[in-house]
Design a protein around this motif. Structure first.
Motif, PDB file in Angstrom:
ATOM      1  N   GLY A 274       0.912  -1.204   0.112  1.00  0.00           N
ATOM      2  CA  GLY A 274      -0.074  -0.044  -0.122  1.00  0.00           C
ATOM      3  C   GLY A 274       0.789   1.399  -0.074  1.00  0.00           C
ATOM      4  N   ASP A 275       0.216   2.204   0.033  1.00  0.00           N
ATOM      5  CA  ASP A 275       0.979   3.963  -0.050  1.00  0.00           C
ATOM      6  C   ASP A 275       0.663   4.231   1.345  1.00  0.00           C
ATOM      7  N   ARG A 276       1.665   4.755   1.886  1.00  0.00           N
ATOM      8  CA  ARG A 276       1.600   5.476   3.220  1.00  0.00           C
ATOM      9  C   ARG A 276       0.823   6.939   3.099  1.00  0.00           C
ATOM     10  N   ASN A 277       1.043   7.258   1.936  1.00  0.00           N
ATOM     11  CA  ASN A 277       0.644   9.014   1.852  1.00  0.00           C
ATOM     12  C   ASN A 277      -0.943   9.034   1.416  1.00  0.00           C
ATOM     13  N   SER A 278      -1.484   7.822   1.027  1.00  0.00           N
ATOM     14  CA  SER A 278      -2.862   7.598   0.445  1.00  0.00           C
ATOM     15  C   SER A 278      -3.699   7.018   1.766  1.00  0.00           C
ATOM     16  N   PHE A 279      -3.148   6.941   2.986  1.00  0.00           N
ATOM     17  CA  PHE A 279      -3.818   6.409   3.928  1.00  0.00           C
ATOM     18  C   PHE A 279      -4.429   4.892   3.715  1.00  0.00           C
ATOM     19  N   ALA A 280      -3.577   4.073   2.850  1.00  0.00           N
ATOM     20  CA  ALA A 280      -4.060   2.848   2.430  1.00  0.00           C
ATOM     21  C   ALA A 280      -2.828   1.924   2.765  1.00  0.00           C
ATOM     22  N   TYR A 281      -2.080   2.062   3.830  1.00  0.00           N
ATOM     23  CA  TYR A 281      -0.717   1.223   3.977  1.00  0.00           C
ATOM     24  C   TYR A 281      -0.973   0.264   5.028  1.00  0.00           C
ATOM     25  N   VAL A 282      -0.825  -0.943   4.766  1.00  0.00           N
ATOM     26  CA  VAL A 282      -0.619  -1.942   5.701  1.00  0.00           C
ATOM     27  C   VAL A 282       0.644  -2.547   6.238  1.00  0.00           C
ATOM     28  N   SER A 283       0.964  -2.951   7.326  1.00  0.00           N
ATOM     29  CA  SER A 283       2.169  -3.477   7.833  1.00  0.00           C
ATOM     30  C   SER A 283       1.966  -4.622   8.599  1.00  0.00           C
ATOM     31  N   GLY A 284       2.450  -5.749   8.585  1.00  0.00           N
ATOM     32  CA  GLY A 284       2.116  -6.907   9.740  1.00  0.00           C
ATOM     33  C   GLY A 284       2.774  -7.860   9.516  1.00  0.00           C
ATOM     34  N   LEU A 285       2.526  -9.086  10.228  1.00  0.00           N
ATOM     35  CA  LEU A 285       3.591 -10.112  10.489  1.00  0.00           C
ATOM     36  C   LEU A 285       2.777 -11.413   9.689  1.00  0.00           C
ATOM     37  N   ALA A 286       3.517 -12.250   9.354  1.00  0.00           N
ATOM     38  CA  ALA A 286       3.039 -13.593   8.607  1.00  0.00           C
ATOM     39  C   ALA A 286       3.944 -14.698   9.092  1.00  0.00           C
ATOM     40  N   VAL A 287       3.160 -15.821   9.365  1.00  0.00           N
ATOM     41  CA  VAL A 287       3.988 -16.979   9.712  1.00  0.00           C
ATOM     42  C   VAL A 287       3.998 -18.069   8.762  1.00  0.00           C
ATOM     43  N   VAL A 288       5.357 -18.291   8.527  1.00  0.00           N
ATOM     44  CA  VAL A 288       5.649 -18.819   7.117  1.00  0.00           C
ATOM     45  C   VAL A 288       5.953 -20.292   7.544  1.00  0.00           C
ATOM     46  N   ARG A 289       5.546 -21.486   7.279  1.00  0.00           N
ATOM     47  CA  ARG A 289       5.812 -22.672   7.324  1.00  0.00           C
ATOM     48  C   ARG A 289       5.860 -23.602   5.953  1.00  0.00           C
ATOM     49  N   GLY A 290       6.922 -24.063   5.846  1.00  0.00           N
ATOM     50  CA  GLY A 290       7.344 -24.850   4.816  1.00  0.00           C
ATOM     51  C   GLY A 290       7.183 -24.107   3.491  1.00  0.00           C
ATOM     52  N   GLY A 291       7.533 -22.670   3.565  1.00  0.00           N
ATOM     53  CA  GLY A 291       7.661 -21.964   2.414  1.00  0.00           C
ATOM     54  C   GLY A 291       6.164 -21.271   2.106  1.00  0.00           C
ATOM     55  N   VAL A 292       5.255 -21.746   2.783  1.00  0.00           N
ATOM     56  CA  VAL A 292       3.882 -21.068   2.471  1.00  0.00           C
ATOM     57  C   VAL A 292       3.286 -20.209   3.856  1.00  0.00           C
ATOM     58  N   VAL A 293       2.565 -18.980   3.726  1.00  0.00           N
ATOM     59  CA  VAL A 293       2.002 -18.336   4.565  1.00  0.00           C
ATOM     60  C   VAL A 293       0.920 -19.080   5.201  1.00  0.00           C
ATOM     61  N   VAL A 294       0.763 -19.544   6.369  1.00  0.00           N
ATOM     62  CA  VAL A 294      -0.252 -20.137   7.060  1.00  0.00           C
ATOM     63  C   VAL A 294      -1.088 -19.366   8.104  1.00  0.00           C
ATOM     64  N   GLU A 295      -0.617 -18.154   8.155  1.00  0.00           N
ATOM     65  CA  GLU A 295      -1.416 -17.019   9.076  1.00  0.00           C
ATOM     66  C   GLU A 295      -0.702 -16.073   9.017  1.00  0.00           C
ATOM     67  N   HIS A 296      -1.457 -14.746   9.102  1.00  0.00           N
ATOM     68  CA  HIS A 296      -0.894 -13.214   9.050  1.00  0.00           C
ATOM     69  C   HIS A 296      -1.859 -12.450   9.623  1.00  0.00           C
ATOM     70  N   TRP A 297      -1.415 -11.206   9.944  1.00  0.00           N
ATOM     71  CA  TRP A 297      -2.110 -10.221  10.659  1.00  0.00           C
ATOM     72  C   TRP A 297      -1.648  -8.939  10.391  1.00  0.00           C
ATOM     73  N   ALA A 298      -2.327  -7.801  10.448  1.00  0.00           N
ATOM     74  CA  ALA A 298      -1.774  -6.374  10.267  1.00  0.00           C
ATOM     75  C   ALA A 298      -1.660  -6.080  11.649  1.00  0.00           C
ATOM     76  N   GLU A 299      -0.384  -5.348  11.694  1.00  0.00           N
ATOM     77  CA  GLU A 299      -0.111  -4.416  13.154  1.00  0.00           C
ATOM     78  C   GLU A 299      -0.254  -3.048  12.852  1.00  0.00           C
ATOM     79  N   TRP A 300      -0.063  -2.458  11.942  1.00  0.00           N
ATOM     80  CA  TRP A 300      -0.031  -1.063  11.589  1.00  0.00           C
ATOM     81  C   TRP A 300      -1.006  -0.912  10.327  1.00  0.00           C
TER      82      TRP A 300
END
Length: 228
Positions: A200-226
């Motif tokens: 996303g774009d921080r300047n357009s109020f559409a930015y997302v940052s978060g963390l993801a759990v990667v298991r065997g090369g695949v994202v199995v869970e993720h969530w936004a932190e900011w």
């Protein structure tokens, strides 16, 4: 009368497109809907010699609507976690290998039925899926997977945003961060990796940052932190 004869005559009666829709929706719903029953009654009126009971109908229609192959019984792995597939992949799966059922299947926050689940799969769909994967690589190029930036820890991630010295964080914030660090750690199995993602774009109020759990090369869970 065998199941193949029933299917061929029903397909001829309904037409190819309507027959595929009939098979797909009945299997997905796990029951006959009103329009299924209506069309079956019309068919049985025209062909009383092919009349079947409910269980016999489902057994006869346990086929792939795309390839026509009878589905085979098998099992697939279940993973407790979330994954979001790209729309392009979902369309490809629907159009080219709708009954691969190769898994793994993700609980998406729901209750897990156990480490494995029973499935019905089409061998031709699995062959088509394998060929597509070989040609296209990972099947899970969802926005999060495509936006993974770096492997991290929760503490490193917090310090990126709040400063480079953990001890200088205000005590209430530090205590809350420690609680959250423990929560995130509890999500990780041996061999899992924690990755940072952002899009996303921080300047357009559409930015997302978060963390993801990667298991065997695949994202199995993720969530936004900011979010902005």
């Amino acid at each position: 009368m065998d199941a193949a004869t029933f299917r061929l005559d029903l397909a001829a009666f309904l037409g190819a497109d309507e027959y595929r829709k009939f098979v797909r929706q009945a299997r997905q719903a796990g029951r006959l809907r009103y329009w299924h029953e209506r069309e079956l009654n019309r068919f049985f009126d025209a062909r009383p010699d092919l009349r079947l009971g409910g269980d016999e109908i489902f057994a006869a229609l346990r086929v792939c609507e795309l390839h026509g192959d009878e589905l085979m019984a098998g099992t697939a792995e279940v993973i407790g976690g979330h994954v979001a597939y790209a729309d392009e992949y979902l369309r490809t799966r629907r159009d080219r290998f709708p009954n691969a059922a190769s898994g793994p299947f993700y609980t998406q926050g729901g209750r897990s039925p156990g480490p494995f689940v029973e499935v019905w799969y089409c061998p031709a769909c699995r062959e088509a899926e394998a060929a597509w994967q070989e040609a296209n690589g990972s099947r899970s190029r969802d926005p999060v997977t495509a936006s993974l930036k770096r492997r991290t820890t929760y503490r490193e991630y917090v310090l990126k945003w709040l400063g480079d010295d953990w001890s200088k964080l205000p005590k209430p914030l530090r205590e809350r961060a420690k609680e959250r660090e423990a929560e995130v750690s509890a999500k990780l199995r041996p061999g899992d990796e924690l990755w940072e993602y952002e899009f996303g774009d921080r300047n357009s109020f559409a930015y997302v940052s978060g963390l993801a759990v990667v298991r065997g090369g695949v994202v199995v869970e993720h969530w936004a932190e900011w979010k902005s």
